[in-house]
Design an enzyme around this catalytic site. Structure first.
Site, mmCIF file in Angstrom:
data_model
loop_
_atom_site.group_PDB
_atom_site.id
_atom_site.type_symbol
_atom_site.label_atom_id
_atom_site.label_comp_id
_atom_site.label_asym_id
_atom_site.label_seq_id
_atom_site.Cartn_x
_atom_site.Cartn_y
_atom_site.Cartn_z
ATOM 1 N N LYS A 123 10.884 -43.705 23.131
ATOM 2 C CA LYS A 123 12.148 -44.438 23.161
ATOM 3 C C LYS A 123 13.134 -43.663 24.016
ATOM 4 O O LYS A 123 13.417 -42.490 23.742
ATOM 5 C CB LYS A 123 12.660 -44.552 21.729
ATOM 6 C CG LYS A 123 13.837 -45.440 21.528
ATOM 7 C CD LYS A 123 14.004 -45.521 20.033
ATOM 8 C CE LYS A 123 15.160 -46.269 19.532
ATOM 9 N NZ LYS A 123 15.188 -46.205 18.065
ATOM 10 N N ASP A 133 20.105 -51.272 9.121
ATOM 11 C CA ASP A 133 19.689 -52.233 10.149
ATOM 12 C C ASP A 133 18.285 -52.780 9.891
ATOM 13 O O ASP A 133 17.462 -52.868 10.804
ATOM 14 C CB ASP A 133 19.782 -51.604 11.542
ATOM 15 C CG ASP A 133 19.926 -52.659 12.642
ATOM 16 O OD1 ASP A 133 20.176 -53.842 12.304
ATOM 17 O OD2 ASP A 133 19.771 -52.313 13.823
ATOM 18 N N LEU A 154 7.342 -51.212 26.550
ATOM 19 C CA LEU A 154 6.897 -51.958 25.359
ATOM 20 C C LEU A 154 7.987 -52.897 24.874
ATOM 21 O O LEU A 154 7.714 -53.941 24.302
ATOM 22 C CB LEU A 154 6.562 -50.991 24.225
ATOM 23 C CG LEU A 154 5.312 -50.133 24.348
ATOM 24 C CD1 LEU A 154 5.275 -49.130 23.207
ATOM 25 C CD2 LEU A 154 4.072 -51.017 24.301
ATOM 26 N N GLY A 155 9.227 -52.487 25.056
ATOM 27 C CA GLY A 155 10.322 -53.317 24.571
ATOM 28 C C GLY A 155 11.660 -52.764 25.022
ATOM 29 O O GLY A 155 11.754 -51.651 25.536
ATOM 30 N N VAL A 177 11.772 -48.868 25.320
ATOM 31 C CA VAL A 177 10.651 -48.159 24.688
ATOM 32 C C VAL A 177 9.445 -48.273 25.608
ATOM 33 O O VAL A 177 9.111 -49.357 26.085
ATOM 34 C CB VAL A 177 10.305 -48.742 23.302
ATOM 35 C CG1 VAL A 177 9.152 -47.966 22.674
ATOM 36 C CG2 VAL A 177 11.511 -48.710 22.384
ATOM 37 N N GLY A 220 16.056 -52.781 23.998
ATOM 38 C CA GLY A 220 17.050 -53.088 22.982
ATOM 39 C C GLY A 220 18.381 -52.555 23.438
ATOM 40 O O GLY A 220 18.496 -52.024 24.548
ATOM 41 N N GLY A 221 19.397 -52.690 22.566
ATOM 42 C CA GLY A 221 20.722 -52.201 22.897
ATOM 43 C C GLY A 221 20.695 -50.706 23.152
ATOM 44 O O GLY A 221 21.442 -50.175 23.956
ATOM 45 N N PHE A 222 19.787 -50.019 22.499
ATOM 46 C CA PHE A 222 19.709 -48.558 22.583
ATOM 47 C C PHE A 222 19.089 -48.087 23.885
ATOM 48 O O PHE A 222 19.258 -46.962 24.304
ATOM 49 C CB PHE A 222 18.857 -48.039 21.424
ATOM 50 C CG PHE A 222 17.536 -48.745 21.340
ATOM 51 C CD1 PHE A 222 16.484 -48.357 22.150
ATOM 52 C CD2 PHE A 222 17.367 -49.845 20.495
ATOM 53 C CE1 PHE A 222 15.283 -49.037 22.111
ATOM 54 C CE2 PHE A 222 16.155 -50.513 20.448
ATOM 55 C CZ PHE A 222 15.120 -50.117 21.267
ATOM 56 N N GLY A 223 18.293 -48.931 24.516
ATOM 57 C CA GLY A 223 17.565 -48.515 25.712
ATOM 58 C C GLY A 223 16.191 -49.149 25.722
ATOM 59 O O GLY A 223 16.001 -50.253 25.208
#
Ligand code: NAG
Ligand code: NAG
Ligand code: NAG
Ligand code: NAG
Ligand code: NAG
Ligand code: NAG
Ligand code: NAG
Ligand code: NAG
Ligand code: NAG
Ligand code: NAG
Ligand code: NAG
Length: 805
Positions: A496, A593, A474-475, A482, A477-480
């Site tokens: 996530k 954030d 789905l997406g 999704v 980001g810096g975190f990993g």
């Protein structure tokens, strides 16, 4: 003697002398004592009395060659209206034509019904060699026959209409007692709900059930009685009608199928050597075969060779060792999910209470059961249909409740049963769950150590995401990443997957788990569960179909889908969500954030704040904290946080102000090049407001259809939120009031400060330093002394403890 005449003589001898006594003619009724004998002498029809001590008389058909007491009545005409005064009772053929049994008063006790035939003047009845008593016209037309009205017995060659749309199901009623032919409580017939199985009932309760019809349009089997015989059976669907018929091989002894007064359906054959009826098969054959005798999920096992006994199906165990009828229960609790496995149970008499799904292939049948959590088991057969008249030959059966009345023998039928994960897998899952609990309870902080948290196993996540297939992303980001997934059969979730093994990922995971699990608000995304597996850290959220705010807001085509009312709803929802974090939840939580990509949208386009990886909890007496690790997103970070690492609820207010200005303008804080003449969105907003030209700032795609005063008020509130001094910025509770109550007077904002991330320098301590810009003039400041700012009137709900005195 002329040799040519000889054959003729034999013919005459064979046919002439015997007065035929198999026919009942008009004007020549049958009285007690008279008999009709079928051609060949096998069957007799006449008056009989079943009980020597009872003079009640019945018209019946029996085996003529078998002596009492083994002689068996196979059909009774007047079973519920016996003749009580035999003297003048008679059975006659009327001109209608009908068969009528009348007593001394001449009133009919029993009669056939004839609505159709006419021309009955010379009609007669005949007892045929098959045991069928037929009323017919001289030209051979059959008006009525006993084979169409069976009592408790099916004879070879009898075509039994088991069920039809027009006439319903044929029922076989057992005699009430050994010597009482009247209709009793026990009867057999096709299950009217399905037309797919034969049942014996005791009153309204099922007493015994056959296997569900599958492949037996025709079948044959041999049996031994007086020598070896072959039994041929047929089950035929003709249109909407279902027929049953059987034959025995020529030379076989008398054979019949009877539902006796004890409730047993028996196939018996006459053994002349023994002068007795030999039972070939009977149903129920043992107590274990009676309906649901083994309880739910139990089956009657015929495969052991000995006396059939109740057993539990695979994966089940006895509920009560001392009471078999209580049945069996699962060894492992079944939690329905996509990955449940099905076991194949061969040789099964499949359970009752099924639902038939029409027009399906085996694969479709299996798939449907697999996909529906309620489906416990399925079975499939392809009903072979020699006549080709059956519209739908597929026989997909599914079960959703308890499985009752099963049996196991050598029948060709598989039952596919849904079972929980294998014990090995269960054990692994329990271990993972314990690890998770230990992990959570080892964490310090203000969090409840006895946290009850839904744990989802890694195996289930693999299944839910097709092993993290790219098509489910789905997406990122810096975190990993999704992923979208399907858990528990039908629920869509967002999963996530935090960056593998990175320390930061682990911190974020902790944070998110402990924080969000306690939070419940309609403007916060809901965490459904989590998972730790080796170095994997996963968080499972509700799935929100409309992605995130930035997806719409910063796309030239999609931004028009966000009209002013939607934008206003999003602004208010986000404000309420942050207010909840700051003061309404049990803890004070600084999100740190807030930004467009962390605002998710549900199907009504209501906002949900997500990503609590950087959030911090404040204790009740804490107002501000400092960190050496400034995390967050440039542009949304307040100056004091970006410069000094100082954060408070007012840092979130600042971020919210930036977000608000973005929503109104459709401009991104981080892309100043899109704004001509001004270094960034904040300065642009400030100048528009100062010059009373706030409408310039409004996104062109909403400008036409929006109330400009409302938008202008929004921009004003946004500017209050991005004021330089944290003390001047309103609390989120105040922001919510200002947004929702148009009568509240807004204070005048002071000149905002922003920092230019591009000019960032790195200081000696490793932290980034920024050149702060205020109203276009460069200042380098360590900390701002609060400059004079106008406070808005505190609202009733504002939380004073967070405000510096
Ligand atoms: C004879 O049998 C009939 C039918 O079962 C019953 O109604 C009647 O009472 C019996 N009569 C005697 C004398 O037992
Ligand atoms: C037999 O006779 C009846 C009455 O006369 C008539 O309705 C019927 O059509 C005849 N059937 C045949 C097969 O001739
Ligand atoms: C019946 O008797 C005959 C001759 O006495 C014998 O051959 C046959 O095996 C017997 N059948 C059975 C089933 O006992
Ligand atoms: C029984 O079997 C014997 C020998 O096989 C045979 O002669 C006799 O006709 C049979 N009886 C019947 C009733 O079929
Ligand atoms: C049928 O039900 C009746 C009443 O419940 C009971 O007395 C009887 O034993 C049952 N018959 C059989 C064959 O189970
Ligand atoms: C066995 O269980 C059944 C069903 O729960 C109950 O009706 C019956 O009374 C029990 N029998 C005994 C002996 O406990
Ligand atoms: C059965 O399914 C097939 C294909 O799946 C379809 O073409 C056909 O019309 C269906 N028949 C009925 C009676 O529903
Ligand atoms: C069912 O029977 C039809 C016709 O005989 C055949 O085409 C089909 O493959 C069979 N399906 C299964 C699952 O056996
Ligand atoms: C999932 O994918 C990984 C690597 O992409 C592979 O090693 C693993 O065997 C896969 N697991 C399953 C259950 O397919
Ligand atoms: C939001 O999601 C719902 C449900 O999936 C959908 O009907 C609607 O069109 C979406 N709205 C937008 C603006 O995409
Ligand atoms: C709106 O604000 C005004 C002025 O502060 C106040 O008197 C009024 O009660 C508020 N209305 C609501 C609905 O809160």
């Amino acid at each position: 003697m002329d040799m040519a005449c000889f054959p003729l003589l034999i013919l005459l001898l064979l046919s002439s002398p015997c007065q035929s006594n198999d026919q009942l003619k008009q004007g020549n009724p049958l009285s007690p004592g008279d008999l009709l004998i079928s051609e060949g002498g096998d069957f007799a029809l006449g008056f009989f009395s079943p009980d020597a001590s009872n003079k009640s008389l019945y018209i019946g058909i029996w085996y003529h060659n078998i002596p009492e007491p083994q002689r068996k009545v196979i059909w009774v005409a007047n079973r519920d209206s016996p003749v009580t005064s035999p003297s003048s009772a008679k059975l006659s053929v009327t001109k209608n034509p009908e068969l009528v049994l009348s007593d001394s008063q001449g009133s009919p006790l029993w009669a056939t019904k004839n609505d159709a035939a006419s021309g009955g003047a010379r009609a007669f009845a005949v007892l045929r060699s098959t045991g069928n008593f037929v009323l017919q016209l001289p030209n051979g037309t059959e008006v009525w026959q006993s084979f169409d009205h069976p009592t408790d017995t099916i004879l070879p060659g009898m075509k039994v209409l088991l069920s039809s749309k027009a006439q319903g199901a044929t029922r076989f009623f057992a005699w009430k007692d050994l010597n009482d032919p009247s209709i009793g409580n026990l009867y057999g017939g096709v299950d009217p709900n399905s037309n797919l199985q034969f049942l014996i009932w005791n009153g309204t309760a099922p007493y015994c059930r056959t296997t569900v019809f599958n492949d037996i349009t025709q079948s044959s089997s041999t049996y031994h009685s007086n020598g070896t015989s072959v039994l041929y059976q047929e089950l035929v669907y003709i249109g909407n009608e279902l027929y049953y018929m059987y034959y025995v091989s020529t030379g076989s002894p008398y054979t019949r199928v009877t539902l006796d007064y004890t409730g047993k359906m028996k196939l018996v054959s006459w053994n002349s050597n023994m002068s007795s009826w030999a039972v070939i098969t009977e149903s129920p054959g043992s107590h274990c075969d009676t309906y649901a005798a083994c309880g739910p999920f139990g089956y009657c096992d015929h495969t052991s060779g000995g006396v059939p006994t109740c057993q539990c199906i695979d994966g089940f165990e006895r509920v009560d060792e001392h009471n078999i009828t209580r049945g069996c229960q699962r060894k492992e609790v079944l939690e329905c999910r996509k990955g449940n496995h099905f076991v194949t149970l061969p040789g099964m008499k499949v359970p009752d209470k099924f639902l038939r799904i029409s027009n399906t292939s085996f694969d479709q049948c299996a798939y449907m059961c697999n996909q529906n959590c309620l489906c416990v088991a399925y079975a499939y057969a392809n009903i072979s249909d020699a006549t080709g008249s059956m519209i739908d030959t597929s026989r997909c059966l599914v079960w959703t409740g308890d499985l009752v009345d099963m049996g196991k023998s050598d029948v060709e039928e598989n039952l596919y049963l849904r079972l929980a994960d294998s014990p090995g897998k269960q054990k692994k899952k329990k271990a993972q769950e314990r690890m998770m609990q230990e992990y959570l309870s080892s964490m310090d902080g203000v969090v409840d150590k006895n946290i009850e948290f839904p744990f989802i196993s890694f195996e289930d996540i693999i299944l839910a995401t097709d092993n993290f297939s790219d098509s489910n992303i789905l997406g990122k980001g810096g975190f990993g990443k999704v992923y979208k997934g399907m858990l528990e059969g039908t629920n869509e979730v967002a999963i996530k997957r935090l960056g593998k093994g990175s320390g930061q990922g682990t911190d974020e995971f902790r944070n998110e788990v402990v924080l969000i699990v306690k939070l419940q608000h309609k403007n916060l995304v809901k965490l459904l569960g989590c998972c730790i597996h080796e170095d994997e850290r996963l968080l499972i959220y509700e799935y929100l179909p409309n992605k995130s705010l930035d997806y719409f807001l910063f796309d030239s085509a999609r931004k028009s889908m966000l009209q002013w009312t939607t934008r206003s709803k999003i602004i208010q929802g986000v404000a309420r969500g942050i207010m909840y974090l700051h003061q309404d939840s049990r803890l004070t939580i600084i999100h740190r954030d807030i930004k467009a990509s962390n605002i998710l949208l549900d199907k009504e386009m209501s906002p949900k704040i997500s990503d609590f990886g950087m959030a911090r909890i404040f204790c009740s007496d804490q107002h501000q904290a400092n960190t050496n690790r400034v995390v967050g997103t440039y542009g949304y970070m307040s100056p004091e946080y970006a410069m000094e690492g100082a954060f408070s609820v007012k840092s979130d207010t600042y971020s919210f102000g930036v977000l608000l200005l973005e929503i109104v303008s459709g401009l991104k804080i981080s892309s100043p090049h899109r704004i001509t003449d001004f270094p960034n969105l904040i300065v642009y907003a400030w100048n528009s407001w100062k010059d009373r030209k706030t409408e310039d700032l409004v996104d062109l795609s909403v400008k036409e259809n929006c109330p400009l005063d409302e938008v202008s008020r929004c921009i004003h509130i946004g500017l209050l939120c991005v004021q330089d001094s944290p003390d001047c910025r309103p609390l989120m509770a105040e922001v919510v009031s200002m947004l929702e109550n148009k009568t509240i007077q807004l204070p005048t904002p002071t000149c905002p400060v922003y920092f230019a991330s591009r000019d960032a320098e790195t200081g000696r301590d490793g932290n980034s330093r920024f050149r702060l810009m205020a109203c276009g003039a460069t200042r380098t400041l360590r900390r701002f002394a609060p400059t004079g700012c106008q406070r808005s009137a505190p609202t009733a709900s504002a939380d004073r403890r967070l405000r510096n005195p």
